[in-house]
Scaffold this motif. Structure first.
Motif, PDB file in Angstrom:
ATOM      1  N   THR A 163       0.818  -1.216   0.000  1.00 56.75           N
ATOM      2  CA  THR A 163       0.000   0.000   0.000  1.00 56.75           C
ATOM      3  C   THR A 163       0.845   1.256   0.000  1.00 56.75           C
ATOM      4  O   THR A 163       0.529   2.235  -0.705  1.00 56.75           O
ATOM      5  CB  THR A 163      -0.937   0.007   1.219  1.00 56.75           C
ATOM      6  OG1 THR A 163      -1.789  -1.144   1.164  1.00 56.75           O
ATOM      7  CG2 THR A 163      -1.789   1.267   1.240  1.00 56.75           C
ATOM      8  N   ASN A 164       1.939   1.245   0.766  1.00 55.88           N
ATOM      9  CA  ASN A 164       2.689   2.477   1.003  1.00 55.88           C
ATOM     10  C   ASN A 164       3.951   2.632   0.172  1.00 55.88           C
ATOM     11  O   ASN A 164       4.320   3.772  -0.147  1.00 55.88           O
ATOM     12  CB  ASN A 164       3.039   2.580   2.490  1.00 55.88           C
ATOM     13  CG  ASN A 164       1.819   2.735   3.365  1.00 55.88           C
ATOM     14  OD1 ASN A 164       1.301   3.826   3.544  1.00 55.88           O
ATOM     15  ND2 ASN A 164       1.344   1.620   3.921  1.00 55.88           N
ATOM     16  N   TRP A 165       4.602   1.528  -0.167  1.00 50.43           N
ATOM     17  CA  TRP A 165       5.889   1.651  -0.849  1.00 50.43           C
ATOM     18  C   TRP A 165       5.954   0.951  -2.199  1.00 50.43           C
ATOM     19  O   TRP A 165       6.476   1.508  -3.164  1.00 50.43           O
ATOM     20  CB  TRP A 165       7.026   1.169   0.062  1.00 50.43           C
ATOM     21  CG  TRP A 165       7.366   2.141   1.149  1.00 50.43           C
ATOM     22  CD1 TRP A 165       6.960   3.440   1.236  1.00 50.43           C
ATOM     23  CD2 TRP A 165       8.169   1.888   2.304  1.00 50.43           C
ATOM     24  NE1 TRP A 165       7.475   4.025   2.372  1.00 50.43           N
ATOM     25  CE2 TRP A 165       8.220   3.097   3.045  1.00 50.43           C
ATOM     26  CE3 TRP A 165       8.853   0.782   2.783  1.00 50.43           C
ATOM     27  CZ2 TRP A 165       8.929   3.211   4.236  1.00 50.43           C
ATOM     28  CZ3 TRP A 165       9.568   0.888   3.976  1.00 50.43           C
ATOM     29  CH2 TRP A 165       9.608   2.096   4.695  1.00 50.43           C
ATOM     30  N   PHE A 166       5.475  -0.270  -2.293  1.00 55.82           N
ATOM     31  CA  PHE A 166       5.620  -1.024  -3.541  1.00 55.82           C
ATOM     32  C   PHE A 166       5.023  -0.282  -4.736  1.00 55.82           C
ATOM     33  O   PHE A 166       5.515  -0.404  -5.862  1.00 55.82           O
ATOM     34  CB  PHE A 166       4.961  -2.395  -3.430  1.00 55.82           C
ATOM     35  CG  PHE A 166       5.709  -3.405  -2.594  1.00 55.82           C
ATOM     36  CD1 PHE A 166       7.003  -3.158  -2.174  1.00 55.82           C
ATOM     37  CD2 PHE A 166       5.114  -4.603  -2.227  1.00 55.82           C
ATOM     38  CE1 PHE A 166       7.703  -4.087  -1.395  1.00 55.82           C
ATOM     39  CE2 PHE A 166       5.800  -5.540  -1.469  1.00 55.82           C
ATOM     40  CZ  PHE A 166       7.085  -5.276  -1.037  1.00 55.82           C
ATOM     41  N   ARG A 167       3.968   0.479  -4.502  1.00 56.97           N
ATOM     42  CA  ARG A 167       3.284   1.167  -5.598  1.00 56.97           C
ATOM     43  C   ARG A 167       3.841   2.565  -5.860  1.00 56.97           C
ATOM     44  O   ARG A 167       3.358   3.258  -6.762  1.00 56.97           O
ATOM     45  CB  ARG A 167       1.787   1.251  -5.289  1.00 56.97           C
ATOM     46  CG  ARG A 167       1.115  -0.121  -5.293  1.00 56.97           C
ATOM     47  CD  ARG A 167      -0.309  -0.042  -4.762  1.00 56.97           C
ATOM     48  NE  ARG A 167      -0.983  -1.339  -4.877  1.00 56.97           N
ATOM     49  CZ  ARG A 167      -2.127  -1.638  -4.274  1.00 56.97           C
ATOM     50  NH1 ARG A 167      -2.727  -0.721  -3.522  1.00 56.97           N
ATOM     51  NH2 ARG A 167      -2.675  -2.831  -4.415  1.00 56.97           N
ATOM     52  N   ASP A 168       4.832   2.963  -5.072  1.00 56.07           N
ATOM     53  CA  ASP A 168       5.448   4.282  -5.261  1.00 56.07           C
ATOM     54  C   ASP A 168       6.269   4.255  -6.555  1.00 56.07           C
ATOM     55  O   ASP A 168       7.049   3.319  -6.774  1.00 56.07           O
ATOM     56  CB  ASP A 168       6.357   4.599  -4.069  1.00 56.07           C
ATOM     57  CG  ASP A 168       6.817   6.047  -4.041  1.00 56.07           C
ATOM     58  OD1 ASP A 168       7.333   6.529  -5.083  1.00 56.07           O
ATOM     59  OD2 ASP A 168       6.695   6.689  -2.993  1.00 56.07           O
ATOM     60  N   PRO A 169       6.127   5.246  -7.434  1.00 52.29           N
ATOM     61  CA  PRO A 169       6.915   5.274  -8.679  1.00 52.29           C
ATOM     62  C   PRO A 169       8.423   5.230  -8.445  1.00 52.29           C
ATOM     63  O   PRO A 169       9.164   4.807  -9.343  1.00 52.29           O
ATOM     64  CB  PRO A 169       6.496   6.597  -9.335  1.00 52.29           C
ATOM     65  CG  PRO A 169       5.148   6.884  -8.771  1.00 52.29           C
ATOM     66  CD  PRO A 169       5.171   6.369  -7.367  1.00 52.29           C
TER      67      PRO A 169
END
Length: 402
Positions: free
Chosen positions: A166-172
């Motif tokens: 939710t917080n990091w894996f999806r960060d560009p």
């Protein structure tokens, strides 16, 4: 002008050039606390034995054989984080792999989590990537301390993985292997091969997981990442660690996904701290260990390189600037990057600028009117305007003289 197009095509088709070059990440420890920032000297500077307030012949007593060039810093100090992110950028490092202990409050895990979040902001400002190396040993320690019931270890691990997605894996800015987020596990040291699929089930896309080479069977479907192969308190000769890296190369040749390991040395302080015996010793060889491991990684099949480490002072594997080695390792990286990437234009003198800025910020923090000037310089550095920043920095340096 057709010959220019031919040269460009040739350049970008060569292995390791700017179009295909490897992703270089530095393993980063976000766990230091200083009295000036946190109100106390944290365990990683003291190991319950050393006294950082004690300075003998200009050398502060720390839980390390080495001393940071910027002094014993705090991992929650925005000025130190700014300095580190800029140094990485100017050295040609693509980002950091954060040594991460999860989201639960126990020992200094919450502090490490907070500091990681703060450092990520500086990495992103510098245009760099980030990933995590999850220490699942934290779960073992929480169970032992009765902070976490044994039966709740898997649900807790699932919560951690969901938080990451939710917080990091999806960060560009999060580092990817193909289209999958990169996840290293230092071990695994707690979860079993049967439990890991339960932790990552439902994550989309599933992370590209990597374990230590001798523990990949405990993390199904994972690749392997190398680490300085010290063990049993032995002094490793170059032939020993080269054999270790040869074994990783053979695994890569057979199709296994490998993260190449680069390291400068290994010289821990654990025996002197009275914690336990030393893990072993791996000599710097006047910088040749770093040069040789870097060269191997650069020429090898692995597309991702992990430098172990940026700043593990307790184990002596640091490449950040120190009193003992100066900018040796960063200059080596910078020179290699400059040879293969025509868009990379930083020079050794640029590496001095973040350190100068940090020292000016710390010289007399009561002079508030200088903060605006320091922030302008920082913005120039993050924007690659090193010539402008150097001019202003030198003028202030001559005026303030830290």
């Amino acid at each position: 002008m057709r010959w220019l197009g031919f040269i460009a095509l040739l350049w970008f088709s060569l292995p390791g050039t700017a179009a295909e070059r490897k992703l270089v990440l530095a393993h980063y420890m976000p766990w230091y606390e200083s009295k000036a920032v946190s109100g106390q000297w944290g365990w990683h500077w003291t190991m319950n034995k050393f006294q950082p307030d004690k300075v003998v012949q200009g050398r502060r007593e720390l839980a390390s054989h080495y001393r940071p060039l910027i002094g014993a810093y705090d991992s929650n100090d925005p000025h130190a984080l700014e300095c580190h992110a800029l140094l990485m950028k100017f050295a040609g490092i693509d980002g950091a792999i954060l040594d991460w202990y999860g989201i639960r409050k126990h020992n200094d895990y919450a502090v490490i989590h907070r500091n990681s979040q703060h450092f990520i902001k500086h990495l992103k400002r510098a245009g760099l990537k980030f990933a995590v190396c999850y220490e699942d040993q934290t779960v073992k320690h929480m169970v032992t301390a009765k902070i976490l019931p044994t039966a709740q270890d898997v649900p807790h691990g699932q919560e951690v993985m969901r938080w990451l997605q939710t917080n990091w894996f999806r960060d560009p800015a999060y580092a990817q292997n193909g289209d999958r987020p990169l996840l290293l596990v230092f071990g695994p040291q707690h979860f079993t091969a049967a439990q890991w699929p339960q932790l990552t089930n439902g994550l989309r896309p599933a992370p590209a997981t990597y374990a230590l080479p001798h523990l990949t069977s405990r993390l199904p479907g994972s690749g392997a990442f190398g680490w300085p192969p010290v063990h049993d308190g032995k002094r490793l000769a170059p032939a020993d660690w080269n054999q270790y890296l040869n074994d990783l190369d053979r695994r890569a040749a057979k199709g296994e996904s490998i993260i190449a390991a680069v390291f400068p040395k290994f010289h821990d302080i654990y025996r002197e701290a009275g914690l336990h015996d030393s893990y072993g010793y791996l000599d710097d060889q006047n910088g040749q260990t770093f040069e040789q491991t870097l060269d191997r990684a650069w020429r090898g099949k692995a597309r991702i390189i992990q430098i172990a480490t940026w700043n593990d002072f307790g184990e002596g594997t640091i490449i950040e600037p120190t009193q003992e080695f100066g900018y040796r390792y960063l200059e080596s990286l910078q020179g290699r990057r400059a040879k293969i990437d025509p868009a990379f234009h930083f020079i050794p003198a640029d590496l001095r600028l973040p350190v100068m800025l940090y020292q000016l910020r710390k010289h007399d923090p009561k002079i508030k009117q200088l903060d605006i000037q320091y922030d302008i310089i920082a913005q120039q550095l993050f924007s690659n305007r090193t010539v402008e920043a150097r001019k202003t920095l030198l003028a202030l340096w001559n005026r303030v003289k830290p």
